[in-house]
Write a protein that holds these residues in place. Structure first.
Motif, PDB file in Angstrom:
ATOM      1  N   GLU A  22       3.694   2.666  -0.883  1.00  0.00           N
ATOM      2  CA  GLU A  22       3.677   3.994  -0.263  1.00  0.00           C
ATOM      3  C   GLU A  22       5.091   4.586  -0.197  1.00  0.00           C
ATOM      4  O   GLU A  22       5.311   5.754  -0.500  1.00  0.00           O
ATOM      5  N   ASP A  23       6.069   3.738   0.186  1.00  0.00           N
ATOM      6  CA  ASP A  23       7.445   4.225   0.325  1.00  0.00           C
ATOM      7  C   ASP A  23       8.082   4.565  -1.018  1.00  0.00           C
ATOM      8  O   ASP A  23       8.857   5.493  -1.135  1.00  0.00           O
ATOM      9  N   LYS A  24       7.754   3.777  -2.049  1.00  0.00           N
ATOM     10  CA  LYS A  24       8.482   3.943  -3.305  1.00  0.00           C
ATOM     11  C   LYS A  24       7.745   4.820  -4.331  1.00  0.00           C
ATOM     12  O   LYS A  24       8.387   5.476  -5.148  1.00  0.00           O
ATOM     13  N   TYR A  25       6.430   4.814  -4.265  1.00  0.00           N
ATOM     14  CA  TYR A  25       5.654   5.548  -5.264  1.00  0.00           C
ATOM     15  C   TYR A  25       4.865   6.661  -4.571  1.00  0.00           C
ATOM     16  O   TYR A  25       4.862   6.774  -3.354  1.00  0.00           O
ATOM     17  N   ASN A  26       4.152   7.404  -5.392  1.00  0.00           N
ATOM     18  CA  ASN A  26       3.472   8.576  -4.855  1.00  0.00           C
ATOM     19  C   ASN A  26       2.035   8.235  -4.399  1.00  0.00           C
ATOM     20  O   ASN A  26       1.074   8.753  -4.946  1.00  0.00           O
ATOM     21  N   TYR A  27       1.919   7.310  -3.455  1.00  0.00           N
ATOM     22  CA  TYR A  27       0.592   6.888  -2.977  1.00  0.00           C
ATOM     23  C   TYR A  27       0.550   6.924  -1.457  1.00  0.00           C
ATOM     24  O   TYR A  27       1.533   6.606  -0.804  1.00  0.00           O
ATOM     25  N   LYS A  28      -0.636   7.247  -0.930  1.00  0.00           N
ATOM     26  CA  LYS A  28      -0.833   7.137   0.523  1.00  0.00           C
ATOM     27  C   LYS A  28      -1.580   5.839   0.803  1.00  0.00           C
ATOM     28  O   LYS A  28      -2.537   5.490   0.109  1.00  0.00           O
ATOM     29  N   HIS A  29      -1.125   5.131   1.843  1.00  0.00           N
ATOM     30  CA  HIS A  29      -1.728   3.844   2.215  1.00  0.00           C
ATOM     31  C   HIS A  29      -2.906   4.079   3.155  1.00  0.00           C
ATOM     32  O   HIS A  29      -2.742   4.666   4.214  1.00  0.00           O
ATOM     33  N   ILE A  30      -4.091   3.612   2.765  1.00  0.00           N
ATOM     34  CA  ILE A  30      -5.229   3.645   3.702  1.00  0.00           C
ATOM     35  C   ILE A  30      -5.659   2.212   3.979  1.00  0.00           C
ATOM     36  O   ILE A  30      -6.079   1.492   3.069  1.00  0.00           O
ATOM     37  N   SER A  31      -5.504   1.782   5.228  1.00  0.00           N
ATOM     38  CA  SER A  31      -5.883   0.423   5.623  1.00  0.00           C
ATOM     39  C   SER A  31      -7.078   0.511   6.569  1.00  0.00           C
ATOM     40  O   SER A  31      -6.967   1.096   7.655  1.00  0.00           O
ATOM     41  N   ASN A 202       7.101  -7.768  -9.328  1.00  0.00           N
ATOM     42  CA  ASN A 202       5.816  -7.737 -10.034  1.00  0.00           C
ATOM     43  C   ASN A 202       5.103  -6.404  -9.853  1.00  0.00           C
ATOM     44  O   ASN A 202       4.532  -5.852 -10.792  1.00  0.00           O
ATOM     45  N   VAL A 203       5.164  -5.896  -8.615  1.00  0.00           N
ATOM     46  CA  VAL A 203       4.502  -4.623  -8.335  1.00  0.00           C
ATOM     47  C   VAL A 203       5.175  -3.509  -9.156  1.00  0.00           C
ATOM     48  O   VAL A 203       4.507  -2.667  -9.764  1.00  0.00           O
ATOM     49  N   ASP A 204       6.519  -3.525  -9.222  1.00  0.00           N
ATOM     50  CA  ASP A 204       7.239  -2.500  -9.980  1.00  0.00           C
ATOM     51  C   ASP A 204       6.823  -2.515 -11.456  1.00  0.00           C
ATOM     52  O   ASP A 204       6.653  -1.468 -12.078  1.00  0.00           O
ATOM     53  N   GLU A 205       6.663  -3.727 -12.006  1.00  0.00           N
ATOM     54  CA  GLU A 205       6.208  -3.855 -13.398  1.00  0.00           C
ATOM     55  C   GLU A 205       4.869  -3.158 -13.590  1.00  0.00           C
ATOM     56  O   GLU A 205       4.662  -2.418 -14.545  1.00  0.00           O
ATOM     57  N   LEU A 206       3.965  -3.419 -12.620  1.00  0.00           N
ATOM     58  CA  LEU A 206       2.604  -2.875 -12.726  1.00  0.00           C
ATOM     59  C   LEU A 206       2.567  -1.364 -12.603  1.00  0.00           C
ATOM     60  O   LEU A 206       1.722  -0.705 -13.198  1.00  0.00           O
TER      61      LEU A 206
END
Ligand code: ADP
Length: 211
Positions: A22-31, A202-206
């Motif tokens: 959420e902090d680094k990419y353009n996504y909103k976190h829904i938990s 790993n997440v950055d790679e993905l």
């Protein structure tokens, strides 16, 4: 709208990884866990109904999840990262329907975070979370019990003890892990047994290209 689904055993790191994305990419976190804990904290009708279920480590009914998740989903216009949903086949089918019914919704990735059970137990015993924003911290590593992101209180979750963890883990194996077969080729597995730096790499790679 891209949806990333995270599937993982309790304490495997879904919350931490979601916040990173959420902090680094353009996504909103829904938990869904955070949404349910908010209902309990606000003492709503749903909150009263589900408190004992969460404390036991069982799953809340699909209808309640549909209602709580639906409200949040309908407010969201950006890409989303789904932390804690789907946990059952019925929930996976509900998300497929959203994908089919909305031209702009696409389940783009299903990330399975794998962890050794022993490491997960250890983490759960030291885990504290922010009451307000759900950020995750380690009891042994914080200076005081205040969230470094929003300043609210850090607390231990009622279900973060070894006994309830073992029930949640069994529920995961029975109800949620089979979804990995359901999603088949879409699933990418990453391991979270080592340091956070490694898993973030790993997440950055993905997510290359999603900034
Ligand atoms: P963890 O991943 O550490 O188990 P969560 O915050 O995702 O924690 O979930 C906490 C609890 O909330 C679960 O044990 C369950 O009782 C309930 N819950 C969360 N999401 C769902 C869901 N999609 N379906 C049913 N119950 C859920």
């Amino acid at each position: 709208m891209k949806c990333i689904i995270l599937i993982a055993a309790p304490a495997a790191g879904k919350g931490t990884i979601s916040k990173y994305i959420e902090d680094k990419y353009n996504y909103k976190h829904i938990s869904t866990g955070d949404l349910l804990r908010k209902e309990i904290k606000n003492n709503t009708e749903i909150g009263k109904e589900i408190k004992s279920i969460l404390d036991k480590g069982s799953l809340v009914g699909d209808d309640i999840i549909k209602e709580v998740f639906g409200k949040e989903f309908n407010k969201t216009k950006s890409n989303i990262i789904l932390d804690g949903i789907p946990r059952t086949l019925a929930q996976a089918k509900m998300l497929d329907e959203l994908d089919e019914e909305n031209d702009n919704v696409e389940i783009s990735k299903v990330i399975h975070i794998d962890i050794d059970k022993e490491i997960a137990v250890e983490r759960i015993e030291n885990r504290i979370i922010c009451e307000n924003c759900g950020s995750v911290f380690n009891k042994k590593l914080v200076k005081d019990l205040k969230c470094t992101k929003c300043g609210d209180n850090l607390i231990s979750r009622n279900d973060d003890n070894k006994e309830t963890f073992l029930d949640r883990y069994d529920t995961f194996l029975k109800e949620t892990k089979p979804l990995l077969d359901y999603y088949g080729d879409k699933v990418i597995t990453i391991y979270n047994n080592s340091t956070l730096e490694d898993i973030f790499k790993n997440v950055d790679e993905l997510l290359k290209g999603d900034e």
